[in-house]
Enzyme design. Structure first.
Site, short mmCIF file in Angstrom:
data_model
loop_
_atom_site.label_atom_id
_atom_site.label_comp_id
_atom_site.label_asym_id
_atom_site.label_seq_id
_atom_site.Cartn_x
_atom_site.Cartn_y
_atom_site.Cartn_z
N HIS A 18 -26.18 74.67 3.99
CA HIS A 18 -26.35 76.05 4.47
C HIS A 18 -25.62 77.08 3.60
O HIS A 18 -26.12 78.19 3.41
CB HIS A 18 -25.91 76.15 5.93
CG HIS A 18 -26.81 75.38 6.85
ND1 HIS A 18 -26.38 74.81 8.02
CD2 HIS A 18 -28.14 75.06 6.73
CE1 HIS A 18 -27.40 74.19 8.61
NE2 HIS A 18 -28.47 74.32 7.84
N HIS A 41 -38.48 71.35 7.41
CA HIS A 41 -37.87 70.61 8.54
C HIS A 41 -36.90 71.60 9.19
O HIS A 41 -35.71 71.60 8.87
CB HIS A 41 -37.07 69.40 8.07
CG HIS A 41 -37.85 68.40 7.29
ND1 HIS A 41 -38.14 68.55 5.96
CD2 HIS A 41 -38.39 67.21 7.67
CE1 HIS A 41 -38.83 67.49 5.55
NE2 HIS A 41 -38.99 66.67 6.57
N SER A 101 -31.00 76.23 9.32
CA SER A 101 -31.63 76.81 8.13
C SER A 101 -32.63 77.94 8.43
O SER A 101 -32.64 78.95 7.71
CB SER A 101 -32.28 75.71 7.27
OG SER A 101 -33.10 74.88 8.04
N GLU A 119 -41.59 72.43 12.10
CA GLU A 119 -40.81 71.40 12.81
C GLU A 119 -41.78 70.50 13.57
O GLU A 119 -42.57 70.99 14.36
CB GLU A 119 -39.81 72.09 13.77
CG GLU A 119 -39.16 71.19 14.79
CD GLU A 119 -38.38 70.02 14.18
OE1 GLU A 119 -37.59 70.21 13.26
OE2 GLU A 119 -38.60 68.88 14.66
N ASP A 165 -35.71 68.93 4.13
CA ASP A 165 -34.46 68.46 4.74
C ASP A 165 -34.76 67.40 5.79
O ASP A 165 -34.56 67.61 6.99
CB ASP A 165 -33.77 69.70 5.37
CG ASP A 165 -32.42 69.37 5.98
OD1 ASP A 165 -31.84 68.33 5.64
OD2 ASP A 165 -31.96 70.18 6.82
C1 LIG Z 1 -32.04 67.45 9.30
S1 LIG Z 1 -33.02 68.16 10.55
C2 LIG Z 1 -33.36 69.77 9.97
C3 LIG Z 1 -32.22 70.73 10.03
C4 LIG Z 1 -32.53 72.12 9.57
N1 LIG Z 1 -33.21 72.11 8.27
C5 LIG Z 1 -31.26 72.90 9.42
O1 LIG Z 1 -30.66 72.86 8.34
O2 LIG Z 1 -30.85 73.57 10.36
C6 LIG Z 1 -34.59 67.39 10.31
C7 LIG Z 1 -35.68 67.91 11.23
O3 LIG Z 1 -36.94 67.40 10.80
C8 LIG Z 1 -37.73 67.11 11.93
N2 LIG Z 1 -38.74 66.13 11.50
C9 LIG Z 1 -38.71 64.79 11.60
N3 LIG Z 1 -39.78 64.24 11.00
C10 LIG Z 1 -40.51 65.26 10.50
C11 LIG Z 1 -41.72 65.35 9.76
N4 LIG Z 1 -42.39 64.23 9.41
N5 LIG Z 1 -42.18 66.56 9.38
C12 LIG Z 1 -41.51 67.69 9.74
N6 LIG Z 1 -40.35 67.68 10.47
C13 LIG Z 1 -39.86 66.49 10.83
C14 LIG Z 1 -36.74 66.60 12.96
O4 LIG Z 1 -37.25 66.72 14.26
C15 LIG Z 1 -35.52 67.47 12.68
O5 LIG Z 1 -35.51 68.60 13.51
#
Ligand SMILES: C[S@@+](CC[C@H](N)C(=O)[O-])C[C@H]1O[C@@H](n2cnc3c(N)ncnc32)[C@H](O)[C@@H]1O
Length: 282
Positions: A18, A41, A101, A119, A165
């Site tokens: 971040h 993500h 993010s 998401e 991410d």
């Molecule tokens: C590490 S977290 C993201 C955190 C966010 N980027 C942040 O920094 O605040 C990963 C996210 O990806 C989502 N996710 C899981 N598989 C996914 C996919 N195939 N495509 C998109 N999102 C996905 C999860 O539900 C989760 O919320």
């Protein structure tokens, strides 16, 4: 899909990502031209560190809790955009709320810019939609990230940043990430791509970095922060970011930031911060 980011918000991996995201966006918005951000993500966007999930793991204690004291002025200059967002979310100064993010991007983009926050988890996607439905230049999508990259790139603005991410819950996540990056880069070679990865074991981190390097995409900057020894079952010992087409001067910012974070967050004398080019700058 078991991963829920609320358990991990504000941990050392999150703050590394971040701080750098906020700094990169601050450099990108210094130019007048409109741009877009794809957060592939997104999570839910805003986190309550006093909530049940964050309290259960207490992971933020190894991350954001350690930034209370000021660093040296050159480090604070790099942190400034991130600190401003934290301050805007915590007007009473108690640090209870933590920006994910999409929140960082939403606070930094201008009226002429766009954020696409993607998401896949249905519950988190609903929460994300609720958090940002009122914002005209924010679009929430609920797609697999590969699909999101395929449908959103190239940006019509012809400028922008893509954050990848993943939660690394599935065994082939490294390959899927490489596919998404390769595909995205082919669609828009001028975009800035930021990819986060966890350091769980040495083998995993090495394999991830080698896979990204093997794509032979030019202009690939890499940083990694370690806070403790890496071993199987040892949890998150560090994390890294790979940045393709980093904004001008970000490399220098990272060279200031990483040693300072390693010193502050490292347990015992375990802190390590490194910055290198995976493929040469252009
Ligand atoms: C590490 S977290 C993201 C955190 C966010 N980027 C942040 O920094 O605040 C990963 C996210 O990806 C989502 N996710 C899981 N598989 C996914 C996919 N195939 N495509 C998109 N999102 C996905 C999860 O539900 C989760 O919320």
């Amino acid at each position: 899909m078991n991963y829920r980011h609320a358990f991990h918000a504000g941990n050392h991996g999150d703050i590394l990502k971040h701080i750098i995201l906020a700094r990169a966006l601050s450099l990108m918005i210094a130019k007048d031209k409109p741009m877009a951000v794809l957060d592939a993500h997104a999570g839910i966007g805003r986190y309550d560190l006093s909530g049940v999930q964050a309290t259960k793991t207490g992971e933020w204690q190894s991350g954001i809790a350690k930034l209370d004291d000021d660093f040296a002025p050159d480090v604070e200059a790099v942190l400034e955009p991130y600190r401003n967002i934290l301050a805007a979310m915590n007007l009473d100064g108690d640090g209870r709320y933590y920006p994910g993010s999409p929140e960082i991007a939403s606070q930094m983009i201008r009226a002429t810019d766009r954020l696409i926050a993607n998401e896949l988890h249905p519950v988190d996607a609903a929460e994300l939609t609720k958090n940002y439905a009122a914002e005209k230049n924010i679009l929430v999508k609920q797609l697999d990230y590969l699909q999101a990259v395929k449908s959103e790139l190239p940006f019509r603005e012809r400028r922008g940043l893509v954050l990848i991410d993943p939660p690394f819950e599935v065994l082939d996540e490294t390959l899927r990430t490489a596919q998404a990056l390769e595909f995205g880069y082919r669609r828009m070679a001028t975009a800035t791509f930021m990819i986060w990865y966890p350091v769980t074991t040495e083998e995993f981190a090495k394999q991830f970095v080698d896979t990204m390097r093997a794509l032979k995409i030019p202009n690939m900057l890499w940083c990694e922060l370690r806070i403790k020894a890496a071993f199987a079952q040892g949890g998150l010992s560090g994390s890294g970011l790979i940045i393709i087409n980093p904004p001008w001067t970000l490399e220098n910012d990272l060279r200031i930031l990483l040693p300072a974070l390693a010193e502050r967050l490292g347990l015992g004398d375990w802190g390590r911060g490194q910055v290198n080019w995976l493929t040469p700058p252009t």
